[in-house]
Design an enzyme around this catalytic site. Structure first.
Site, PDB file in Angstrom:
ATOM      1  N   HIS A 153      -1.228  -8.629   3.820  1.00  0.00           N
ATOM      2  CA  HIS A 153       0.093  -8.025   4.029  1.00  0.00           C
ATOM      3  C   HIS A 153       0.195  -6.620   3.447  1.00  0.00           C
ATOM      4  CE1 HIS A 153       0.794 -12.205   4.964  1.00  0.00           C
ATOM      5  NE2 HIS A 153       0.385 -12.499   3.739  1.00  0.00           N
ATOM      6  N   CYS A 154      -0.893  -5.863   3.489  1.00  0.00           N
ATOM      7  CA  CYS A 154      -0.932  -4.495   2.940  1.00  0.00           C
ATOM      8  C   CYS A 154      -0.738  -4.486   1.428  1.00  0.00           C
ATOM      9  CB  CYS A 154       0.103  -3.559   3.573  1.00  0.00           C
ATOM     10  SG  CYS A 154      -0.100  -3.356   5.328  1.00  0.00           S
ATOM     11  N   ALA A 155      -0.757  -5.673   0.802  1.00  0.00           N
ATOM     12  CA  ALA A 155      -0.634  -5.734  -0.666  1.00  0.00           C
ATOM     13  C   ALA A 155      -2.004  -6.201  -1.171  1.00  0.00           C
ATOM     14  CB  ALA A 155       0.482  -6.682  -1.069  1.00  0.00           C
ATOM     15  N   ALA A 209       0.828  -1.223   0.000  1.00  0.00           N
ATOM     16  CA  ALA A 209       0.000   0.000   0.000  1.00  0.00           C
ATOM     17  C   ALA A 209       0.859   1.270   0.000  1.00  0.00           C
ATOM     18  CB  ALA A 209      -0.903  -0.003   1.230  1.00  0.00           C
TER      19      ALA A 209
END
Ligand SMILES: Cc1ncc(COP(=O)(O)O)c(C=O)c1O
Length: 402
Positions: A354-356, A116
């Site tokens: 995982h913020c992806a 992100a």
């Protein structure tokens, strides 16, 4: 890697824990904790403001770390700007540099494996300037230079890419990518958050225009990040913050003269203890030798892959990973339940996206368990994980909630 564990107080204080979440943040060795403590117990002074001994000494240490960062990454210390973290460095590029040159319908090139912090700053600036964010496909997590060139031919103002993705684990060939982007007058920003501290990085050779990372992922304290760019680019860059420490003079008419680069980008009192701790983290890495760290991690990664690839109830998404970072799921069990089950056995891993949040475009799953290795992990740690994951069942994970 003998006696390494004993240098990490977290592991000594939690002897039953196997820590496999170093991609989120690494554990800190004694050396780093001692440096932070030394700041508070012996220095405890601000810098660039005092003519007295402890202030001058602190300033010497702080600037010494800047020099260490410069030589660690083979760049001039004048190109090293201390920030809060990788996210802030990336935001600085977007709002301090790209905003000054981006025009309507320009293109920013990304890919779907990004964190992100390497997507949202570009979305914001693209929206403001009516520019476009384009996602380039990867092949097994890797940049294909022909695909890249086909995008560059259509015109790209800036490309931003992780040196190592936090879900895929591939090391991108930044040297080849930067040669190509520069042929097409495209700026290249590299998010080094998952690369630093894992293998040697010579930025003079790789030659990106920007390199961003956080100290906390390479054994340093939280709250310290770095942006590395080039003098001619910094000259076109607007600071993210204004205030004390970044100017030489200002008057009542609002005229401000900024300090030279890099000081103009570091307004306000910096994270002094954090930077000093980061210097100790670099010393820690140099004492072990970065090539030893890399070889050890590769060895453990292979041992881990050999173990999990044999298990039919697991789906491993990145068997081609270049670093000690593996994403997988247990078939029929949600990643969060797997992580919870592993935690029940004192094994710390990460689960989720995982913020992806776009990672399904690369790994073809909405979420996964991520196991990430570091210098303090051992084959015994991996054996413990393999024993637990071998026997996992849906019933056993559900039982934990009853
Ligand atoms: C690839 C990548 N980029 C950027 C970041 C952001 O780092 P920080 O939270 O230290 O700013 C992370 C953190 O996990 C990451 O993995």
């Amino acid at each position: 890697m003998k006696n390494i564990k004993s240098q990490f107080p977290f592991l000594m204080n939690n002897p039953d824990v196997v820590y496999f979440d170093s991609a989120a943040t690494s554990l800190k060795p004694d050396k780093v904790i001692d440096a932070v403590r030394y700041f508070y117990t012996n220095l405890s002074s601000n810098i660039h403001r005092g003519e007295y001994a402890s202030s001058l000494k602190t300033e010497g240490f702080y600037e010494g770390v800047r020099e260490k960062v410069g030589s660690f990454f083979n760049v001039s210390d004048k190109d090293v700007v201390f920030t809060k973290n990788a996210s802030e460095s990336l935001n600085m590029i977007a709002t301090g540099f790209l905003r000054n040159i981006l025009e309507k319908d320009d293109v920013i090139l990304l890919n779907e494996a990004e964190h992100a912090s390497n997507i949202l700053p570009w979305y914001k600036i693209a929206e403001e300037k009516q520019a476009h964010v384009v996602f380039m496909p990867l092949v097994d997590g890797r940049v294909d230079l022909e695909i890249l060139e086909s995008h560059l031919k259509k015109g790209v103002k800036l490309m931003s890419i992780a040196h190592v993705s936090n879900v895929v684990g591939v090391i991108q060939d930044i040297e080849a990518i930067s040669k190509l982007t520069h042929q097409y007058d495209t700026y290249l920003s590299v998010d080094g958050a998952q690369a630093v501290g894992h293998f040697e990085i010579d930025l003079a050779q790789l030659n990106p225009d920007f390199y961003s990372f956080s100290a906390h992922k390479m054994f340093g304290p939280s709250g310290v990040g770095v942006l590395i760019s080039k003098h001619e680019i910094y000259e076109k860059m607007t600071p993210l913050h204004y205030g004390g420490g970044s100017n030489t003079r200002f008057d009542v008419l609002g005229n401000v003269t900024l300090k030279e680069i890099p000081y103009r980008f570091e307004s306000g009192t910096p994270n002094l203890e954090g930077v000093l701790g980061f210097g100790a983290a670099l010393d820690f890495i140099e004492d072990i030798g970065i090539s030893n760290i890399e070889a050890n991690e590769n060895n453990l990664k292979q041992y881990l892959l050999d173990g999990i690839m044999k298990m039919d109830h697991l789906e491993v998404y990145n068997p081609y990973t270049d670093v000690g970072l593996v994403s997988f799921n247990v078939k029929g069990i949600h990643s969060q339940d797997v992580a919870f089950y592993l935690n029940h056995h004192n094994i710390s891993v990460r689960s989720g996206n995982h913020c992806a949040k776009l990672m399904h475009g690369v790994l073809h799953t909405e979420d996964a368990v991520r196991l990430s290795l570091s210098v303090y992990n051992t084959r015994e740690d991996i054996d413990r994980f393999l024993d637990v994951i071998r026997d996992i069942t849906l019933e056993k994970t559900v039982d934990l909630y009853i």
